[in-house]
Design a protein around this motif. Structure first.
Motif, PDB file in Angstrom:
ATOM      1  N   PRO A  23       0.575  -1.245  -0.141  1.00 56.46           N
ATOM      2  CA  PRO A  23       0.055  -0.059   0.075  1.00 56.46           C
ATOM      3  C   PRO A  23       0.969   1.394   0.106  1.00 56.46           C
ATOM      4  O   PRO A  23       0.389   2.113  -0.632  1.00 56.46           O
ATOM      5  N   LYS A  24       2.061   1.271   0.673  1.00 56.81           N
ATOM      6  CA  LYS A  24       2.892   2.508   0.723  1.00 56.81           C
ATOM      7  C   LYS A  24       3.343   2.868  -0.738  1.00 56.81           C
ATOM      8  O   LYS A  24       3.530   3.804  -0.894  1.00 56.81           O
ATOM      9  N   LYS A  25       3.614   1.789  -1.473  1.00 59.34           N
ATOM     10  CA  LYS A  25       4.057   2.133  -2.940  1.00 59.34           C
ATOM     11  C   LYS A  25       3.015   2.715  -3.588  1.00 59.34           C
ATOM     12  O   LYS A  25       3.370   3.419  -4.666  1.00 59.34           O
ATOM     13  N   LEU A  26       1.882   2.857  -3.338  1.00 55.95           N
ATOM     14  CA  LEU A  26       0.694   3.260  -3.947  1.00 55.95           C
ATOM     15  C   LEU A  26       0.326   4.589  -3.282  1.00 55.95           C
ATOM     16  O   LEU A  26      -0.661   5.125  -3.708  1.00 55.95           O
ATOM     17  N   ALA A  27       1.017   4.985  -2.247  1.00 59.21           N
ATOM     18  CA  ALA A  27       0.484   6.164  -1.404  1.00 59.21           C
ATOM     19  C   ALA A  27      -0.771   6.099  -0.652  1.00 59.21           C
ATOM     20  O   ALA A  27      -1.279   6.837  -0.556  1.00 59.21           O
ATOM     21  N   LYS A  28      -1.026   4.914  -0.439  1.00 61.49           N
ATOM     22  CA  LYS A  28      -2.084   4.459   0.426  1.00 61.49           C
ATOM     23  C   LYS A  28      -1.902   3.491   1.696  1.00 61.49           C
ATOM     24  O   LYS A  28      -2.325   2.740   1.935  1.00 61.49           O
ATOM     25  N   GLY A  29      -0.899   4.259   2.306  1.00 62.34           N
ATOM     26  CA  GLY A  29      -0.197   3.524   3.676  1.00 62.34           C
ATOM     27  C   GLY A  29      -1.095   3.549   4.843  1.00 62.34           C
ATOM     28  O   GLY A  29      -0.628   2.744   5.814  1.00 62.34           O
TER      29      GLY A  29
END
Length: 101
Positions: free
Chosen positions: A7-13
């Protein structure tokens, strides 16, 4: 088939759980809410539950500001929503564990 994406790679952390209470408990109000919630891409899971809430949502967002915008513009505007309660996840201990037989 499903891909596992960080998720952090998609800016959804930021993971958020939201309890939703509807203004009426009728089959029609449930159906209307379910049709509307199914269209929202940021909702990962939506479950009809027993207890203090009618539904429990699992949502991924970028940060608290992102959630605040989504909450104000979309969640509380869903049909029949009377109340929401938000829980920001501090640590994901077990997430999407495989089902074992």
């Amino acid at each position: 088939m499903r891909a596992m994406v960080a998720p952090k790679k998609l800016a959804k952390g930021t993971l958020v759980m939201v309890g939703v209470v509807l203004d009426r408990s009728t089959p029609e109000s449930f159906a209307t809410f379910e049709q509307a919630i199914a269209k929202l891409k940021f909702v990962l899971d939506c479950h009809l539950v027993a207890g203090d809430f009618d539904y429990f949502l699992k949502i991924r967002v970028g940060d608290m500001e992102d959630f605040n915008r989504i909450h104000g513009e979309q969640l509380i505007a869903l049909p029949g929503v009377r109340q929401t309660r938000t829980f920001f996840v501090m640590k994901e201990v077990v997430d999407n564990a495989p089902l074992e037989f």
